[in-house]
Motif scaffolding. Sequence first.
Motif, PDB file in Angstrom:
ATOM      1  N   GLY A   1      60.744 -42.494  30.178  1.00  0.00           N
ATOM      2  CA  GLY A   1      60.190 -41.693  29.086  1.00  0.00           C
ATOM      3  C   GLY A   1      59.957 -40.262  29.513  1.00  0.00           C
ATOM      4  N   VAL A   2      59.460 -40.078  30.742  1.00  0.00           N
ATOM      5  CA  VAL A   2      59.214 -38.738  31.266  1.00  0.00           C
ATOM      6  C   VAL A   2      60.526 -37.968  31.391  1.00  0.00           C
ATOM      7  CG1 VAL A   2      58.425 -37.448  33.286  1.00  0.00           C
ATOM      8  CG2 VAL A   2      57.102 -39.393  32.462  1.00  0.00           C
TER       9      VAL A   2
ATOM     10  N   PRO B   1      53.945 -35.135  24.738  1.00  0.00           N
ATOM     11  CA  PRO B   1      53.959 -34.312  23.523  1.00  0.00           C
ATOM     12  C   PRO B   1      53.690 -35.177  22.290  1.00  0.00           C
ATOM     13  CG  PRO B   1      55.869 -33.842  24.878  1.00  0.00           C
ATOM     14  CD  PRO B   1      55.214 -35.055  25.464  1.00  0.00           C
ATOM     15  N   PRO B   2      53.046 -34.617  21.283  1.00  0.00           N
ATOM     16  CA  PRO B   2      52.773 -35.408  20.080  1.00  0.00           C
ATOM     17  C   PRO B   2      54.068 -35.762  19.350  1.00  0.00           C
ATOM     18  CG  PRO B   2      52.096 -33.123  19.777  1.00  0.00           C
ATOM     19  CD  PRO B   2      52.509 -33.268  21.212  1.00  0.00           C
ATOM     20  N   PRO B   3      54.140 -36.973  18.799  1.00  0.00           N
ATOM     21  CA  PRO B   3      55.367 -37.424  18.118  1.00  0.00           C
ATOM     22  C   PRO B   3      55.776 -36.554  16.937  1.00  0.00           C
ATOM     23  CG  PRO B   3      53.841 -39.252  18.421  1.00  0.00           C
ATOM     24  CD  PRO B   3      53.130 -38.013  18.846  1.00  0.00           C
ATOM     25  N   PHE B   4      54.822 -35.845  16.315  1.00  0.00           N
ATOM     26  CA  PHE B   4      55.187 -35.039  15.148  1.00  0.00           C
ATOM     27  C   PHE B   4      56.192 -33.951  15.506  1.00  0.00           C
ATOM     28  CE2 PHE B   4      51.369 -32.703  16.566  1.00  0.00           C
ATOM     29  CZ  PHE B   4      51.838 -31.402  16.595  1.00  0.00           C
ATOM     30  N   ILE B   5      56.234 -33.522  16.764  1.00  0.00           N
ATOM     31  CA  ILE B   5      57.233 -32.523  17.165  1.00  0.00           C
ATOM     32  C   ILE B   5      58.636 -33.105  16.991  1.00  0.00           C
ATOM     33  CG2 ILE B   5      58.172 -31.153  19.072  1.00  0.00           C
ATOM     34  CD1 ILE B   5      55.312 -30.872  20.131  1.00  0.00           C
ATOM     35  N   ALA B   6      58.835 -34.326  17.465  1.00  0.00           N
ATOM     36  CA  ALA B   6      60.144 -34.971  17.327  1.00  0.00           C
ATOM     37  C   ALA B   6      60.479 -35.223  15.858  1.00  0.00           C
ATOM     38  CB  ALA B   6      60.177 -36.278  18.110  1.00  0.00           C
TER      39      ALA B   6
ATOM     40  N   ILE C   1      73.457 -31.062  19.350  1.00  0.00           N
ATOM     41  CA  ILE C   1      72.599 -30.752  20.508  1.00  0.00           C
ATOM     42  C   ILE C   1      71.151 -31.023  20.161  1.00  0.00           C
ATOM     43  CG2 ILE C   1      71.769 -28.912  22.042  1.00  0.00           C
ATOM     44  CD1 ILE C   1      74.561 -27.587  21.641  1.00  0.00           C
ATOM     45  N   MET C   2      70.717 -30.549  18.995  1.00  0.00           N
ATOM     46  CA  MET C   2      69.337 -30.784  18.578  1.00  0.00           C
ATOM     47  C   MET C   2      69.103 -32.240  18.233  1.00  0.00           C
ATOM     48  SD  MET C   2      67.315 -28.341  19.056  1.00  0.00           S
ATOM     49  CE  MET C   2      65.932 -29.030  18.186  1.00  0.00           C
ATOM     50  N   ALA C   3      70.125 -32.917  17.734  1.00  0.00           N
ATOM     51  CA  ALA C   3      69.978 -34.351  17.447  1.00  0.00           C
ATOM     52  C   ALA C   3      69.722 -35.121  18.743  1.00  0.00           C
ATOM     53  CB  ALA C   3      71.211 -34.886  16.734  1.00  0.00           C
ATOM     54  N   VAL C   4      70.466 -34.811  19.785  1.00  0.00           N
ATOM     55  CA  VAL C   4      70.255 -35.467  21.083  1.00  0.00           C
ATOM     56  C   VAL C   4      68.859 -35.150  21.616  1.00  0.00           C
ATOM     57  CG1 VAL C   4      70.995 -35.505  23.507  1.00  0.00           C
ATOM     58  CG2 VAL C   4      72.698 -35.608  21.684  1.00  0.00           C
ATOM     59  N   ALA C   5      68.465 -33.877  21.547  1.00  0.00           N
ATOM     60  CA  ALA C   5      67.131 -33.481  22.021  1.00  0.00           C
ATOM     61  C   ALA C   5      66.041 -34.207  21.253  1.00  0.00           C
ATOM     62  CB  ALA C   5      66.953 -31.969  21.900  1.00  0.00           C
TER      63      ALA C   5
ATOM     64  N   LEU D   1      65.972 -37.941  22.252  1.00  0.00           N
ATOM     65  CA  LEU D   1      65.350 -38.070  23.579  1.00  0.00           C
ATOM     66  C   LEU D   1      63.837 -37.878  23.501  1.00  0.00           C
ATOM     67  CD1 LEU D   1      67.871 -36.111  25.832  1.00  0.00           C
ATOM     68  CD2 LEU D   1      67.417 -38.577  25.877  1.00  0.00           C
ATOM     69  N   LEU D   2      63.408 -36.871  22.744  1.00  0.00           N
ATOM     70  CA  LEU D   2      61.977 -36.608  22.621  1.00  0.00           C
ATOM     71  C   LEU D   2      61.280 -37.748  21.902  1.00  0.00           C
ATOM     72  CD1 LEU D   2      59.699 -34.625  23.178  1.00  0.00           C
ATOM     73  CD2 LEU D   2      60.252 -33.493  21.010  1.00  0.00           C
ATOM     74  N   PHE D   3      61.878 -38.244  20.845  1.00  0.00           N
ATOM     75  CA  PHE D   3      61.276 -39.345  20.093  1.00  0.00           C
ATOM     76  C   PHE D   3      61.139 -40.600  20.959  1.00  0.00           C
ATOM     77  CE2 PHE D   3      61.504 -42.996  17.176  1.00  0.00           C
ATOM     78  CZ  PHE D   3      60.355 -42.756  16.439  1.00  0.00           C
ATOM     79  N   ILE D   4      62.219 -41.000  21.612  1.00  0.00           N
ATOM     80  CA  ILE D   4      62.175 -42.202  22.463  1.00  0.00           C
ATOM     81  C   ILE D   4      61.248 -41.975  23.655  1.00  0.00           C
ATOM     82  CG2 ILE D   4      63.532 -43.720  23.971  1.00  0.00           C
ATOM     83  CD1 ILE D   4      65.908 -43.226  22.039  1.00  0.00           C
ATOM     84  N   GLY D   5      61.330 -40.806  24.272  1.00  0.00           N
ATOM     85  CA  GLY D   5      60.484 -40.510  25.425  1.00  0.00           C
ATOM     86  C   GLY D   5      59.009 -40.537  25.094  1.00  0.00           C
ATOM     87  N   THR D   6      58.626 -39.962  23.950  1.00  0.00           N
ATOM     88  CA  THR D   6      57.208 -39.981  23.576  1.00  0.00           C
ATOM     89  C   THR D   6      56.754 -41.387  23.220  1.00  0.00           C
ATOM     90  OG1 THR D   6      57.725 -39.343  21.292  1.00  0.00           O
ATOM     91  CG2 THR D   6      57.128 -37.574  22.813  1.00  0.00           C
ATOM     92  N   ARG D   7      57.632 -42.163  22.596  1.00  0.00           N
ATOM     93  CA  ARG D   7      57.292 -43.570  22.282  1.00  0.00           C
ATOM     94  C   ARG D   7      57.082 -44.379  23.560  1.00  0.00           C
ATOM     95  NH1 ARG D   7      57.149 -45.791  16.912  1.00  0.00           N
ATOM     96  NH2 ARG D   7      57.778 -47.655  18.007  1.00  0.00           N
ATOM     97  N   ARG D   8      58.012 -44.210  24.514  1.00  0.00           N
ATOM     98  CA  ARG D   8      57.876 -44.950  25.777  1.00  0.00           C
ATOM     99  C   ARG D   8      56.636 -44.525  26.544  1.00  0.00           C
ATOM    100  NH1 ARG D   8      63.965 -45.515  28.294  1.00  0.00           N
ATOM    101  NH2 ARG D   8      64.718 -46.953  26.703  1.00  0.00           N
TER     102      ARG D   8
END
Length: 150
Positions: free
Chosen positions: A11-12, A94-99, A120-124, A127-134
């Motif tokens: 996640g990190v 980071p808070p999930p609302f950013i993702a 590119i932004m879709a991948v970012a 990654l941010l959504f899954i990373g913050t969830r994990r």
Amino acid sequence: MRHASPHGRSGVLMIKWAGRLIVFFGAAHTVSALTIEHAARHAGAWFSGELWGDDFAAMSPADSAYWLSLDSFGIPLIVVGLIVLWLDNRRVTPPPFIAWILGVWTVIGAIVLMPTPWPIMAVATILLFIGTRRAAHHDSPALRTQGAER
């Protein structure tokens, strides 16, 4: 606070790569608008006050170049990406609302304006959504309590 388990570490890494991609996307947009699209050639007009009375409905080339480059989404995206990295470096998820917000914005951009480098932004965003969830799952009080009982 994050711990060094394999689940939390992935996640990190996802959060870190998301932040890097967001910064890259914002910087690439701004730099390419200034150079490839030649927006910087209008800098004299920008800093002379020429845009102060410009009509938004009938933008001048200098006004259009300004909104494409320095006053576009590029610089705010750099800030968002750096905030994500700054939080990650301090072991704050980071808070999930950013993702979520970046995800909605990316989808709208992909629908409205093709072709764009939205993948590119879709991948970012993914990654941010899954990373913050994990990271949130890894840091949940229930997991910490279970770990303490073992």
